[in-house]
Design a protein around this motif. Structure first.
Motif: not given
Length: 215
Positions: A155-176
């Motif tokens: 469950a902890s690793e799942g939370g970490n993956q969600l956090f990393r995904r959030l950062i990735e989405w932010k980077v993608i959206l900011i670039l777009a």
């Protein structure tokens, strides 16, 4: 707005994972370890009873053993209500519960022999089937605790993956957004410069004497 929505939704899922860890998995691990500790304390009290030849000490140990039995009965019931959800968890729980009931049968025989002054017989009983069942209980509880621990880590690793995904989405959206804004700025500049160049050329033509130019 899109970045905010992604952040809110992802943060909510991360919060849910953290809540499950804090309210379910880790308390389940602690409860399993406490269950193991109580069974060990119970067995130590049995040994002390079997080794004792003093009536008053035996009576005190009888009270202590009864208290451990009550604590374990309550702990087992609480564990079943709070921390058993899946079918495999129920099967493991029922198995340990059945082993504990078997152990109590042997425990009664041990305590009876001890009260009647047959200490050697009590000690022999403790080292026989009673010991084997106790080892099985400890092994099963360790397995249950390990499974809960692994689930908490998952469950902890799942939370970490969600956090990393959030950062990735932010980077993608900011670039777009940056690319879109850049394209918009270039379009605006061209939309202003091109007509201005036409006006300049027209004025130059009029100044040169070409009066047919339409500005």
């Amino acid at each position: 707005i899109l970045i905010a929505l992604v952040a809110i939704l992802t943060s909510d899922r991360i919060n849910q994972a953290s809540t499950v860890i804090a309210d379910y998995w880790m308390p389940a691990v602690i409860a399993t370890e406490e269950w193991k500790t109580e069974t060990s304390n119970y067995r130590i009290a049995e040994y002390n009873h079997a080794l004792s030849e003093d009536a008053a000490e035996m009576e005190r140990l009888d009270g202590e053993i009864r208290q451990y039995q009550e604590n374990l009965t309550q702990a087992i019931a609480d564990y079943g209500q709070k921390y058993v959800g899946t079918v495999p968890e129920r099967e493991a729980y029922d198995s340990v519960q059945a082993l504990w009931q078997q152990y109590l049968v042997h425990s009664e025989a041990v305590l009876k022999s001890s009260r009647e002054g047959r200490q050697q017989e009590a000690l022999k009983l403790l080292s026989g089937d009673s010991q084997q069942i106790f080892n099985e209980i400890n092994s099963s509880l360790s397995g249950m605790a390990q499974e809960k621990q692994q689930a908490a880590e998952s469950a902890s690793e799942g939370g970490n993956q969600l956090f990393r995904r959030l950062i990735e989405w932010k980077v993608i959206l900011i670039l777009a957004l940056t690319i879109a804004l850049s394209a918009l700025v270039v379009s605006l500049i061209r939309g202003i410069v091109v007509p201005l160049e036409k006006v300049v050329r027209g004025v130059q033509s009029v100044a040169a004497g070409t009066l047919s130019v339409r500005l």
